[in-house]
Design a protein around this motif. Structure first.
Motif, PDB file in Angstrom:
ATOM      1  N   TYR A 222       7.220   7.040 -11.007  1.00 32.29           N
ATOM      2  CA  TYR A 222       8.551   6.835 -10.445  1.00 32.29           C
ATOM      3  C   TYR A 222       8.760   5.379 -10.042  1.00 32.29           C
ATOM      4  CZ  TYR A 222       6.124   7.178  -5.924  1.00 32.29           C
ATOM      5  OH  TYR A 222       5.273   6.974  -4.859  1.00 32.29           O
ATOM      6  N   ALA A 223       7.660   4.643  -9.819  1.00 31.25           N
ATOM      7  CA  ALA A 223       7.763   3.235  -9.420  1.00 31.25           C
ATOM      8  C   ALA A 223       7.645   2.288 -10.599  1.00 31.25           C
ATOM      9  CB  ALA A 223       6.695   2.905  -8.380  1.00 31.25           C
ATOM     10  N   SER A 224       7.503   2.801 -11.809  1.00 30.48           N
ATOM     11  CA  SER A 224       7.190   1.944 -12.956  1.00 30.48           C
ATOM     12  C   SER A 224       8.307   0.975 -13.304  1.00 30.48           C
ATOM     13  CB  SER A 224       6.879   2.809 -14.183  1.00 30.48           C
ATOM     14  OG  SER A 224       8.010   3.560 -14.584  1.00 30.48           O
ATOM     15  N   GLY A 225       9.533   1.304 -12.971  1.00 29.64           N
ATOM     16  CA  GLY A 225      10.632   0.401 -13.272  1.00 29.64           C
ATOM     17  C   GLY A 225      10.728  -0.768 -12.312  1.00 29.64           C
ATOM     18  N   THR A 226       9.991  -0.708 -11.200  1.00 30.47           N
ATOM     19  CA  THR A 226      10.106  -1.721 -10.152  1.00 30.47           C
ATOM     20  C   THR A 226       8.870  -2.596 -10.054  1.00 30.47           C
ATOM     21  OG1 THR A 226      11.510  -0.206  -8.893  1.00 30.47           O
ATOM     22  CG2 THR A 226      10.563  -2.071  -7.699  1.00 30.47           C
ATOM     23  N   ILE A 227       7.693  -1.975 -10.020  1.00 27.29           N
ATOM     24  CA  ILE A 227       6.468  -2.747  -9.827  1.00 27.29           C
ATOM     25  C   ILE A 227       5.927  -3.226 -11.167  1.00 27.29           C
ATOM     26  CG2 ILE A 227       5.915  -1.576  -7.675  1.00 27.29           C
ATOM     27  CD1 ILE A 227       3.917   0.126  -9.159  1.00 27.29           C
ATOM     28  N   ALA A 228       5.088  -4.247 -11.119  1.00 26.30           N
ATOM     29  CA  ALA A 228       4.497  -4.805 -12.338  1.00 26.30           C
ATOM     30  C   ALA A 228       3.055  -4.361 -12.533  1.00 26.30           C
ATOM     31  CB  ALA A 228       4.562  -6.336 -12.307  1.00 26.30           C
TER      32      ALA A 228
ATOM     33  N   ASP B 148       0.822  -1.194   0.000  1.00 21.68           N
ATOM     34  CA  ASP B 148       0.000   0.000   0.000  1.00 21.68           C
ATOM     35  C   ASP B 148       0.870   1.263   0.000  1.00 21.68           C
ATOM     36  OD1 ASP B 148      -2.325   1.533   0.226  1.00 21.68           O
ATOM     37  OD2 ASP B 148      -2.310   1.467   2.407  1.00 21.68           O
ATOM     38  N   CYS B 149       0.410   2.291  -0.662  1.00 14.15           N
ATOM     39  CA  CYS B 149       0.916   3.676  -0.559  1.00 14.15           C
ATOM     40  C   CYS B 149       2.252   3.960  -1.230  1.00 14.15           C
ATOM     41  CB  CYS B 149       1.024   4.116   0.913  1.00 14.15           C
ATOM     42  SG  CYS B 149      -0.559   4.207   1.759  1.00 14.15           S
ATOM     43  N   ASP B 150       3.094   2.986  -1.468  1.00 15.56           N
ATOM     44  CA  ASP B 150       4.450   3.312  -1.901  1.00 15.56           C
ATOM     45  C   ASP B 150       4.517   3.917  -3.294  1.00 15.56           C
ATOM     46  OD1 ASP B 150       5.511   2.614   0.495  1.00 15.56           O
ATOM     47  OD2 ASP B 150       6.542   0.813  -0.190  1.00 15.56           O
ATOM     48  N   ALA B 151       3.485   3.734  -4.117  1.00 16.70           N
ATOM     49  CA  ALA B 151       3.489   4.329  -5.454  1.00 16.70           C
ATOM     50  C   ALA B 151       2.453   5.434  -5.594  1.00 16.70           C
ATOM     51  CB  ALA B 151       3.262   3.256  -6.513  1.00 16.70           C
ATOM     52  N   THR B 152       1.970   5.964  -4.476  1.00 21.43           N
ATOM     53  CA  THR B 152       0.977   7.036  -4.535  1.00 21.43           C
ATOM     54  C   THR B 152       1.613   8.416  -4.642  1.00 21.43           C
ATOM     55  OG1 THR B 152       0.902   7.307  -2.137  1.00 21.43           O
ATOM     56  CG2 THR B 152      -0.652   5.724  -3.124  1.00 21.43           C
ATOM     57  N   GLY B 153       2.890   8.536  -4.348  1.00 23.04           N
ATOM     58  CA  GLY B 153       3.519   9.855  -4.304  1.00 23.04           C
ATOM     59  C   GLY B 153       3.301  10.580  -2.998  1.00 23.04           C
TER      60      GLY B 153
ATOM     61  N   ALA C 174      13.239   7.192  -2.270  1.00 19.88           N
ATOM     62  CA  ALA C 174      14.255   6.172  -2.537  1.00 19.88           C
ATOM     63  C   ALA C 174      14.076   4.973  -1.614  1.00 19.88           C
ATOM     64  CB  ALA C 174      15.654   6.768  -2.375  1.00 19.88           C
ATOM     65  N   ALA C 175      13.694   5.227  -0.352  1.00 22.78           N
ATOM     66  CA  ALA C 175      13.478   4.121   0.588  1.00 22.78           C
ATOM     67  C   ALA C 175      12.249   3.300   0.199  1.00 22.78           C
ATOM     68  CB  ALA C 175      13.316   4.674   2.006  1.00 22.78           C
ATOM     69  N   ARG C 176      11.234   3.953  -0.328  1.00 18.75           N
ATOM     70  CA  ARG C 176      10.056   3.219  -0.779  1.00 18.75           C
ATOM     71  C   ARG C 176      10.404   2.331  -1.975  1.00 18.75           C
ATOM     72  NH1 ARG C 176       5.426   5.390   1.642  1.00 18.75           N
ATOM     73  NH2 ARG C 176       5.865   7.331   2.765  1.00 18.75           N
ATOM     74  N   LEU C 177      11.182   2.858  -2.886  1.00 23.40           N
ATOM     75  CA  LEU C 177      11.600   2.055  -4.031  1.00 23.40           C
ATOM     76  C   LEU C 177      12.491   0.894  -3.590  1.00 23.40           C
ATOM     77  CD1 LEU C 177      12.302   4.786  -6.730  1.00 23.40           C
ATOM     78  CD2 LEU C 177      10.316   3.287  -6.526  1.00 23.40           C
ATOM     79  N   GLN C 178      13.329   1.126  -2.605  1.00 24.94           N
ATOM     80  CA  GLN C 178      14.151   0.033  -2.073  1.00 24.94           C
ATOM     81  C   GLN C 178      13.259  -1.057  -1.485  1.00 24.94           C
ATOM     82  OE1 GLN C 178      16.359   0.999   1.455  1.00 24.94           O
ATOM     83  NE2 GLN C 178      17.730  -0.774   1.296  1.00 24.94           N
ATOM     84  N   ARG C 179      12.201  -0.638  -0.821  1.00 22.05           N
ATOM     85  CA  ARG C 179      11.268  -1.599  -0.226  1.00 22.05           C
ATOM     86  C   ARG C 179      10.577  -2.414  -1.322  1.00 22.05           C
ATOM     87  NH1 ARG C 179       8.364   1.220   4.240  1.00 22.05           N
ATOM     88  NH2 ARG C 179       7.085   2.314   2.722  1.00 22.05           N
ATOM     89  N   LEU C 180      10.089  -1.741  -2.352  1.00 25.09           N
ATOM     90  CA  LEU C 180       9.444  -2.452  -3.451  1.00 25.09           C
ATOM     91  C   LEU C 180      10.424  -3.392  -4.145  1.00 25.09           C
ATOM     92  CD1 LEU C 180       7.388   0.532  -4.940  1.00 25.09           C
ATOM     93  CD2 LEU C 180       6.483  -1.414  -3.638  1.00 25.09           C
TER      94      LEU C 180
ATOM     95  N   SER D 111       1.443  -1.916  -6.227  1.00 26.28           N
ATOM     96  CA  SER D 111       1.273  -0.910  -5.190  1.00 26.28           C
ATOM     97  C   SER D 111       0.081  -0.032  -5.507  1.00 26.28           C
ATOM     98  CB  SER D 111       2.531  -0.052  -5.054  1.00 26.28           C
ATOM     99  OG  SER D 111       2.441   0.821  -3.927  1.00 26.28           O
ATOM    100  N   GLU D 112      -0.332   0.730  -4.517  1.00 21.50           N
ATOM    101  CA  GLU D 112      -1.425   1.675  -4.697  1.00 21.50           C
ATOM    102  C   GLU D 112      -0.961   2.837  -5.561  1.00 21.50           C
ATOM    103  OE1 GLU D 112      -4.528   4.390  -2.025  1.00 21.50           O
ATOM    104  OE2 GLU D 112      -2.764   3.484  -1.089  1.00 21.50           O
ATOM    105  N   GLY D 113      -1.876   3.380  -6.319  1.00 26.34           N
ATOM    106  CA  GLY D 113      -1.550   4.517  -7.169  1.00 26.34           C
ATOM    107  C   GLY D 113      -0.939   4.039  -8.464  1.00 26.34           C
ATOM    108  N   GLY D 114       0.352   4.158  -8.558  1.00 26.10           N
ATOM    109  CA  GLY D 114       1.056   3.786  -9.772  1.00 26.10           C
ATOM    110  C   GLY D 114       1.799   4.946 -10.384  1.00 26.10           C
ATOM    111  N   ASN D 115       2.017   6.013  -9.612  1.00 24.44           N
ATOM    112  CA  ASN D 115       2.763   7.144 -10.151  1.00 24.44           C
ATOM    113  C   ASN D 115       4.102   6.665 -10.675  1.00 24.44           C
ATOM    114  OD1 ASN D 115       0.580   8.614  -9.392  1.00 24.44           O
ATOM    115  ND2 ASN D 115       1.619   9.868  -7.871  1.00 24.44           N
TER     116      ASN D 115
END
Length: 779
Positions: A569-575, A520-525, A544-550, A563-567
């Motif tokens: 910055y997380a597109s390279g990590t989450i599917a 939850d929340c890590d890709a919401t910005g 950066a810490a959220r991306l490390q977690r993902l 993750s929630e949202g999908g902004n």
């Protein structure tokens, strides 16, 4: 050739020419080798242009083919110093405020602002006829539209949270001005709709952040959505941040199980259900010592035991149990099964050999999964023949639903559990999902933290007692940032990783078969500056810490991560992500959130059984919200034009495919046109109710998605003046045309039936009618 700088003292005006083709004669030079590949499409559509700037007011004007297009509204006139003009640049200083630099680059202006003492600075303020904004999937907003003016009036949006990608565009036919935001942190956008929609971009320079700069790339493009997004896509690729799904799947082949997969939250939180017990015997049992003991056990829990105590008094005077009484008794037993102090020798004198083996290990030392195993054995030792075999508990509402989904032709699915405890309590369900070829994930969160552990909100509970005081986020004024719904506090992600690893290791230690994870929340910005003296943290460090977690879940744990949202910055990590297609609607409207008598009330978060109303109750939305959130006339697939083959995005779980009453047909058409998975909330009852509709739609949507998801969205067009007939193309030969209107429409001699989508592939034509949930194949 480029015009020379011209300094006009009377106007304090600087003029320079910029071209998208390189320095020198237009079209004669190539892009630098390092960015040619990344920017081929951008170079092809970026327009050459001149610009003028007045340093005293920072009024920036684009000059294109003799047309002057304002890129910013003038600021009040200010003193300037350090004015320096060169062949390819101009710079100046607002004393005590900011240093400004504008540099001519290949195809764009590079605009940089650096604090020279300012704590914040507002630029640009922009005004245009229309705006193309990456709000969620994307919106085109007419500046003079009364509804948009009402909705945006005096609103302030946090940039990193409210905008899914780092750009915005001002539309002035036949050209658009595209601002790419090069520093996503500490920005706000404030809307002023007094006369028409305009907005101001403001940046803060936090005292804890040594980076005192922000800036933009400014491009001139055509007004087609694809032309608008291409500079940004090239910018993302140039930075090395674009990763395709196929590249992610090379590291984790399970990602391919998302292709053609609906996203399903399965509500089977109770392991002991109505079908697992024999009520006459339960009534007798609850009238004895076990009922009294259970009431006492639950007395110290947040939900307490008041209702259970009342029910036990009622059934002592009856020879039956009504539906409400059964629900309270089942709820109490299921809640007790999660408690570590469930076992007492007096209540369970004959627990059985398997239970004794676990008890010998020390109840306090058992893993969560082993604790649930023990507690189920203990409860069965008391219920005896008042309950079915232990292996059957809960399976009708979980494993049986998954098996029926699979036998109905749903080959791929993502299954989300509202809590990891649902899986640990029922590992048979998790194993069956994996056996069926599905992804199955727990919901997890590290955003909020409670002072005291609470099994009813275990994502906000952590074993480390020091975190609440020593690892939570402090505002600039010294107060703490409150947690979700104002409860508890927000946890600083730079200090949370040991707790993340501890929690995840505990969940997985007995081999539970989760192959996906939802964070939850890590890709919401929703990111923070933390002014705590002991651990000052910038928004950049927070993210950066959220991306490390993902990355920990995706890499070390091998999970298919969402993750929630999908902004982006997380597109390279989450599917995958939940929230880009339909975000949370009207969070602050009391008719939807507080007034339970309102027809628009979305429902509460809690249900004693089944799907909570917040997720399962179908409600209408107000006409204004339909227009700004879901009306296809104002929607654009900006995110899909950049990221279709990189990340799979769908609705927020509060606004699943069936949530909005009266818009079910439109959602199906949207999910085809935008290649977005439907999102369902299911339990046994809702699956039986909606099974036919779901299966019929997936027979069309799933094969289409499997083809489209690994291709770029290569084109998007609005085909009618009312904007209700639209087409999207994926790759070279897969095209879908959606008619959201109530009338048949003819486009290029092709009839597109009302409320239908027409799919073209390999010379074949498939028509899907949403109103009838039916398909027809024709050549």
């Amino acid at each position: 050739m480029y015009k020379m700088f011209v300094w006009l003292c009377t106007l304090c005006l600087i003029s320079v020419a910029v071209t998208g083709c390189g320095y020198g004669v237009a079209g004669s030079a190539e892009l630098p080798t390092s960015v040619v590949k990344a920017s081929q499409q951008t170079a092809a559509i970026t327009e050459p242009f001149d610009f003028e700037v007045d340093p005293e007011t920072f009024a920036l004007t684009i000059v294109k083919d003799g047309t002057r297009i304002p890129a910013s509204v003038p600021l009040p006139k200010m003193e300037i110093t350090n004015l320096v003009k060169k062949e390819d640049s101009v710079q100046w200083t607002y004393p005590g405020k900011v240093d400004v630099s504008i540099v001519r680059k290949s195809g764009y202006l590079d605009i940089q602002l650096v604090s020279a003492g300012a704590e914040q600075f507002a630029w640009p303020t922009v005004k245009a006829d229309r705006y193309t904004l990456p709000i969620g999937e994307g919106k085109e907003i007419p500046a003079n539209d009364a509804d948009w003016r009402s909705f945006l009036n005096d609103q302030t949006y946090t940039w990193s949270e409210s905008f899914s990608m780092d750009f915005f565009a001002l539309n002035a036919d036949p050209y658009s001005l595209v601002y790419v935001v090069t520093n996503k942190f500490n920005n706000e956008v404030h809307f002023d709709t007094t006369k028409s929609v305009q907005f101001q971009f403001k940046h803060e320079f936090p005292s804890i952040n040594p980076d005192k700069s922000y800036g933009f790339r400014l491009y001139v493009t055509g007004s087609d959505p694809m032309e608008i997004v291409n500079p940004y896509k090239s910018y993302v690729t140039e930075k090395g941040d674009f990763v395709t799904l196929e590249e992610k799947a090379a590291s984790n082949p399970n990602i391919q199980k998302l292709y053609g997969a609906p996203q399903v939250y399965l509500w089977s939180e109770s392991i002991l259900t109505d079908s697992d017990v024999k009520w006459p015997k339960i009534r007798t049992l609850m009238a004895g010592p076990f009922g009294s003991w259970l009431t006492k056990l639950l007395a110290d829990t947040p939900d307490g035991s008041g209702e259970l105590k009342d029910v036990l008094q009622q059934i002592a005077k009856q020879d039956y149990m009504d539906k409400y009484q059964k629900r309270i008794v089942l709820g109490a037993m299921n809640q007790a099964l999660k408690m570590r102090n469930f076992y007492t020798p007096d209540m369970f004198p004959n627990p059985g050999e398997s239970a004794l083996e676990l008890i010998k290990q020390g109840v306090s030392q058992l893993s969560e999964q082993k604790l649930y195993e023990l507690n189920k054995l203990l409860l069965k030792s008391v219920l005896l023949d008042a309950a079915t075999d232990l292996d059957d508990w809960g399976q009708a509402d979980s494993t049986d639903v998954l098996d029926d989904m699979h036998s109905s032709g749903i080959d791929n699915a993502w299954i989300g559990l509202p809590n990891w405890a649902d899986g640990l309590m029922n590992p048979q369900m998790v194993s069956e999902a994996v056996k069926n070829g599905y992804l199955i994930a727990p919901y997890d969160s590290y955003h909020s933290i409670q002072h005291d552990a609470d099994i009813s909100w275990n994502t906000a509970s952590f074993p480390d007692p020091t975190l609440y005081e020593e690892a939570t986020i402090t505002k600039k004024d010294g107060t703490k940032v409150a947690g979700f719904l104002g409860r508890g506090r927000k946890l600083n992600p730079t200090l949370a990783m040991p707790s993340v690893q501890q929690r995840v290791s505990g969940i997985l230690q007995d081999g539970i078969g989760f192959n996906s994870w939802f964070v939850d929340c890590d890709a919401t910005g929703e990111i923070y500056d933390d002014y705590s003296p002991a651990h000052p943290t910038t928004q950049s460090q927070d993210l950066a810490a959220r991306l490390q977690r993902l990355s920990y879940f995706a890499g070390e744990k091998g999970m298919v991560v969402g993750s929630e949202g999908g902004n982006d910055y997380a597109s390279g990590t989450i599917a995958f992500a939940h929230g880009i297609e339909s975000p949370i609607i009207a969070w602050g409207d009391p008719d939807m959130r507080e007034n339970q008598d309102s027809p628009y009330y979305v429902g509460g978060y809690y249900a004693a059984e089944g799907i909570p109303e917040r997720y399962g109750k179908s409600v209408p939305i107000k006409p204004l919200y339909h227009k700004v959130y879901t009306d296809p006339a104002y929607s654009l697939p900006l995110y899909k034009l950049v990221y279709n083959d990189s990340i799979i995005t769908t609705n927020h779980w509060e606004w699943g495919s069936y949530k909005i009453k009266g818009e079910e047909d439109e959602r199906m058409l949207y999910e085809l046109l935008y290649n977005a998975p439907p999102l369902y909330h299911l339990d046994r009852a809702s699956w039986e109710q909606d099974k036919a509709s779901i299966v019929d739609f997936l027979k069309v949507w799933s094969p289409f998605h499997r083809q489209a998801v690994t291709r770029e969205m290569s084109n998007f067009s609005i085909l009618t003046d009312d904007r209700l007939v639209q087409s999207a193309q994926y790759g070279d030969d897969l095209k879908v045309i959606a008619n959201f209107s109530d009338q048949d429409v003819t486009v290029d001699s092709e009839v597109i039936p009302a409320k239908s989508a027409v799919i073209h592939e390999d010379g074949k034509r498939l028509i899907f009618n949403a109103a009838n949930n039916a398909k027809m194949l024709s050549e």
